[in-house]
Design a protein around this motif. Structure first.
Motif, PDB file in Angstrom:
ATOM      1  N   VAL A  35      31.753   6.259   9.711  1.00 33.12           N
ATOM      2  CA  VAL A  35      32.266   7.137   9.053  1.00 33.12           C
ATOM      3  C   VAL A  35      30.874   7.776   8.388  1.00 33.12           C
ATOM      4  N   GLU A  36      30.149   6.398   8.064  1.00 32.05           N
ATOM      5  CA  GLU A  36      28.420   7.543   7.252  1.00 32.05           C
ATOM      6  C   GLU A  36      27.859   7.962   8.594  1.00 32.05           C
ATOM      7  N   GLY A  37      27.736   7.903  10.121  1.00 33.09           N
ATOM      8  CA  GLY A  37      27.480   8.213  10.383  1.00 33.09           C
ATOM      9  C   GLY A  37      27.868   9.163  10.963  1.00 33.09           C
ATOM     10  N   LEU A  38      28.918   9.233  10.955  1.00 27.57           N
ATOM     11  CA  LEU A  38      29.748  11.365  12.113  1.00 27.57           C
ATOM     12  C   LEU A  38      29.275  12.228  10.833  1.00 27.57           C
ATOM     13  N   ALA A  39      29.483  11.310   9.014  1.00 25.56           N
ATOM     14  CA  ALA A  39      29.223  13.021   8.096  1.00 25.56           C
ATOM     15  C   ALA A  39      27.598  13.388   8.467  1.00 25.56           C
ATOM     16  N   HIS A  40      27.192  12.110   8.566  1.00 23.56           N
ATOM     17  CA  HIS A  40      25.057  12.550   8.662  1.00 23.56           C
ATOM     18  C   HIS A  40      25.105  13.041   9.958  1.00 23.56           C
ATOM     19  N   LEU A  41      25.847  12.935  10.897  1.00 18.72           N
ATOM     20  CA  LEU A  41      25.549  14.108  12.306  1.00 18.72           C
ATOM     21  C   LEU A  41      25.542  15.520  12.156  1.00 18.72           C
ATOM     22  N   LYS A  42      26.886  15.672  10.842  1.00 19.34           N
ATOM     23  CA  LYS A  42      27.813  16.863  11.199  1.00 19.34           C
ATOM     24  C   LYS A  42      26.318  17.979  10.412  1.00 19.34           C
ATOM     25  N   CYS A  43      25.295  17.048   9.417  1.00 20.92           N
ATOM     26  CA  CYS A  43      25.024  18.036   8.864  1.00 20.92           C
ATOM     27  C   CYS A  43      23.201  18.295   9.586  1.00 20.92           C
ATOM     28  N   HIS A  44      23.013  17.043  10.005  1.00 24.14           N
ATOM     29  CA  HIS A  44      21.647  16.805  10.512  1.00 24.14           C
ATOM     30  C   HIS A  44      21.398  16.109  12.010  1.00 24.14           C
ATOM     31  N   THR A  45      20.514  17.422  12.636  1.00 28.13           N
ATOM     32  CA  THR A  45      20.192  17.046  14.564  1.00 28.13           C
ATOM     33  C   THR A  45      19.580  15.834  14.359  1.00 28.13           C
ATOM     34  N   CYS A  46      19.972  14.786  15.623  1.00 31.03           N
ATOM     35  CA  CYS A  46      19.457  13.676  15.236  1.00 31.03           C
ATOM     36  C   CYS A  46      19.173  13.482  17.534  1.00 31.03           C
ATOM     37  N   ASP A  47      18.387  13.152  17.789  1.00 32.51           N
ATOM     38  CA  ASP A  47      17.822  12.735  19.404  1.00 32.51           C
ATOM     39  C   ASP A  47      18.607  11.933  20.449  1.00 32.51           C
ATOM     40  N   VAL A  48      18.749  10.438  19.002  1.00 36.24           N
ATOM     41  CA  VAL A  48      19.374   9.383  19.734  1.00 36.24           C
ATOM     42  C   VAL A  48      20.276   8.623  18.634  1.00 36.24           C
ATOM     43  N   VAL A  49      21.217   7.825  18.612  1.00 36.57           N
ATOM     44  CA  VAL A  49      22.443   7.311  17.979  1.00 36.57           C
ATOM     45  C   VAL A  49      22.030   6.029  18.610  1.00 36.57           C
ATOM     46  N   ILE A  50      21.918   4.981  17.865  1.00 36.12           N
ATOM     47  CA  ILE A  50      21.893   3.841  18.072  1.00 36.12           C
ATOM     48  C   ILE A  50      22.261   3.144  17.098  1.00 36.12           C
ATOM     49  N   THR A  51      23.972   2.469  17.685  1.00 35.38           N
ATOM     50  CA  THR A  51      25.092   2.169  17.491  1.00 35.38           C
ATOM     51  C   THR A  51      25.536   0.323  17.450  1.00 35.38           C
ATOM     52  N   ASP A  52      25.663  -0.102  16.612  1.00 37.20           N
ATOM     53  CA  ASP A  52      26.220  -1.118  17.396  1.00 37.20           C
ATOM     54  C   ASP A  52      27.638  -1.727  17.605  1.00 37.20           C
ATOM     55  N   LEU A  53      28.839  -1.896  18.335  1.00 40.59           N
ATOM     56  CA  LEU A  53      30.085  -1.986  18.692  1.00 40.59           C
ATOM     57  C   LEU A  53      30.814  -2.480  17.938  1.00 40.59           C
ATOM     58  N   GLN A  54      30.509  -4.002  17.841  1.00 42.70           N
ATOM     59  CA  GLN A  54      31.777  -4.239  16.047  1.00 42.70           C
ATOM     60  C   GLN A  54      31.590  -3.894  14.870  1.00 42.70           C
ATOM     61  N   MET A  55      31.889  -3.678  14.081  1.00 37.80           N
ATOM     62  CA  MET A  55      31.607  -2.499  12.621  1.00 37.80           C
ATOM     63  C   MET A  55      33.306  -2.278  11.926  1.00 37.80           C
ATOM     64  N   PRO A  56      32.982  -2.985  11.149  1.00 35.21           N
ATOM     65  CA  PRO A  56      34.924  -2.393  10.009  1.00 35.21           C
ATOM     66  C   PRO A  56      34.660  -1.075  10.319  1.00 35.21           C
ATOM     67  N   GLY A  57      36.299  -1.425  10.175  1.00 33.62           N
ATOM     68  CA  GLY A  57      37.080   0.542  10.191  1.00 33.62           C
ATOM     69  C   GLY A  57      36.803   0.999  11.994  1.00 33.62           C
ATOM     70  N   MET A  58      35.953   2.302  11.815  1.00 38.59           N
ATOM     71  CA  MET A  58      35.661   2.603  13.256  1.00 38.59           C
ATOM     72  C   MET A  58      34.874   1.721  13.810  1.00 38.59           C
ATOM     73  N   ASP A  59      35.197   1.136  15.066  1.00 32.97           N
ATOM     74  CA  ASP A  59      33.667   0.915  15.938  1.00 32.97           C
ATOM     75  C   ASP A  59      33.544   1.441  17.123  1.00 32.97           C
ATOM     76  N   GLY A  60      32.397   1.052  17.663  1.00 30.58           N
ATOM     77  CA  GLY A  60      31.278   1.676  18.561  1.00 30.58           C
ATOM     78  C   GLY A  60      31.617   3.197  19.196  1.00 30.58           C
ATOM     79  N   LEU A  61      32.324   2.188  20.064  1.00 25.84           N
ATOM     80  CA  LEU A  61      33.145   3.220  21.129  1.00 25.84           C
ATOM     81  C   LEU A  61      34.264   4.289  20.671  1.00 25.84           C
ATOM     82  N   GLU A  62      34.858   3.740  19.088  1.00 23.82           N
ATOM     83  CA  GLU A  62      35.574   5.140  18.606  1.00 23.82           C
ATOM     84  C   GLU A  62      34.467   5.803  18.200  1.00 23.82           C
TER      85      GLU A  62
END
Length: 458
Positions: A35-62
């Motif tokens: 959720v925090e990552g999405l908020a950042h991406l809405k405001c900033h341009t990123c070339d690559v996102v490195i995300t974990d799969l298993q996370m509480p709440g929204m997981d990596g696939l979602e």
């Protein structure tokens, strides 16, 4: 400087990955949740996102699904300690560029990030989820050269033939490949690509064909290769001349027999894959120099496409510049910038050695640094005036900048062998290496040994 976003709920994991990437020159930002990552991406341009799969709440696939749904332009690397073939394929199907299994070493991380950054810089700015039509329109320009290129893509795209895409760096070969894929019957699946120059020989083989656990040092788990990920889809081998001769032979076999074996496995897998290859070199010259297999060249060169350099379609420069200004305005926000007529005229006169990629960089830089809404020629001139300088011939021999150390070694060895009329003992002595070492290298180059009687007689 490429920008990386790390999304992981484990602080220690975020910090270790961030330190590794910052030490190699990347700008890194970290978030503790999707959720925090999405908020950042809405405001900033990123070339690559490195995300974990298993996370509480929204997981990596979602998280990947949300990135695609919001049409956020970035490349995603999935990191998981729960790797499986199903998870990997699902992540790639949803739009991930690649995946990494924990624990992974720094070299593997850096290779994956470099490859993702390279693939993410599609020079004319196409995004995931585009339709065939929108992908076609992103090939900006109405010159005769571009009209011809679009006709070729439309005609060739609907076939399953192998295509060799040639052209200088920065002309948009990756976009042509994506457009060919989107015009094909395989468009319902994600285009899979491999950027050949950024990987070592062992990593390239593993990336192409996958590997089985224990196949080599560090192979702690099975890994799915690009050919398997591209089943029923299209595989782009970007800058294919960077693959060495030994691996070229294995690739030739896959193209001929349509089967492959993962590294460390004796079981064959059928390859229902359409192959596209790109290169910025003259493959006929590479064949003549012994750096590329002739049989592989003919297997790839079924349908060649030549992407024209920007200097050969100058009438497209104003349209491309306007396209990139619009993209920059959308990313930067604030008052919209625009190019003055004298700025456009200056760009049309420039020779653009870096082609469309250089044009995009110059326009973006001007939009970022502009202190007013209109961008004049004076803003661009310091970056373009080098085009008016007459290149001076070198005063001493210069090694080409695009040659690898292995290629240079090969040229020296073969030239020395020729100078000594094929006599291997004398060649080894002249090079200061052992005869066994020389013979091993010549076998790698495909040079057959002379008859012993001839060697002794010499």
């Amino acid at each position: 400087m490429p920008r990386i976003l790390i999304v992981d709920d484990h602080a220690r994991a975020r910090e270790s990955v961030a330190r590794a990437l910052e030490s190699t020159g990347y700008r890194v930002h970290s978030c503790a949740s999707a959720v925090e990552g999405l908020a950042h991406l809405k405001c900033h341009t990123c070339d690559v996102v490195i995300t974990d799969l298993q996370m509480p709440g929204m997981d990596g696939l979602e998280f990947i699904q949300e990135i695609v749904r919001l049409a956020i332009s970035t490349q995603v690397l999935m990191v998981t300690a729960h790797a499986s073939v199903g998870t990997a394929v699902e992540a790639m199907r949803l739009g991930a560029f690649d995946y990494l299994e924990k624990p992974f070493d720094i070299d593997r991380l850096e290779s994956a990030v470099a490859s993702a950054c390279s693939q993410g810089r599609i020079v004319t700015g196409e995004h995931r989820g585009e339709t065939v039509g929108s992908s076609d329109r992103s090939m900006v320009g109405e010159s005769l050269a571009m009209q011809s290129l679009r006709r070729q893509i439309s005609q060739i795209g609907r076939t399953d033939e192998t295509v060799l895409i040639c052209g200088e760096s920065g002309v948009g070969k990756e976009l042509v490949a994506r457009s060919l894929h989107m015009a094909s019957s395989r468009a319902g699946k994600e285009l899979v690509s491999l950027n050949c120059p950024v990987l070592s020989e062992q990593l390239t083989e593993s990336e192409l064909f996958g590997h089985r656990r224990g196949a080599f040092t560090g192979a702690d788990a099975d890994r799915v290769g690009r050919f398997e990920l591209a089943q029923g889809s299209t595989l782009l081998l970007d800058e294919i001349t960077e693959i060495n001769l030994g691996l070229q032979a294995k690739l030739l076999r896959v193209l001929q027999e349509r089967t492959f074996e993962p590294v460390g496995s004796s079981s064959s897998i059928q390859a229902d894959v359409r192959v596209l290859a790109s290169t910025n070199r003259d493959l006929r010259q590479e064949v003549a120099r012994g750096r590329f297999r002739e049989d592989l060249f003919y297997r790839l060169n079924v349908v060649p496409i030549e992407v024209p350099p920007l200097r050969n379609r100058r009438e497209d420069i104003p349209h491309l510049a306007a396209h990139f200004v619009a993209q920059a305005n959308a990313r930067l926000g604030g008052p919209p910038r625009e190019l003055e007529t004298n700025a456009i005229e200056l760009m049309v006169d420039y020779h653009w050695p870096g082609n469309v990629r250089e044009l995009q960089n110059v326009v973006t830089r001007a939009c970022v640094l502009a202190d007013r809404e209109s961008i004049a020629a004076d803003t661009l001139r310091p970056w373009l005036e080098v085009s008016h300088e007459t290149p001076q011939p070198p005063t001493e021999p210069v090694v080409p900048l695009d040659i690898t150390l292995a290629d240079l070694e090969r040229q020296v060895i073969l030239a020395t062998l020729e100078r000594h009329a094929g006599h291997r003992a004398r060649t080894a002595a002249a090079l200061g290496i052992g005869l066994r070492t020389l013979s091993g290298k010549l076998r790698t180059y495909g040079v057959a040994p002379r008859e012993r009687a001839l060697e002794d007689a010499a």
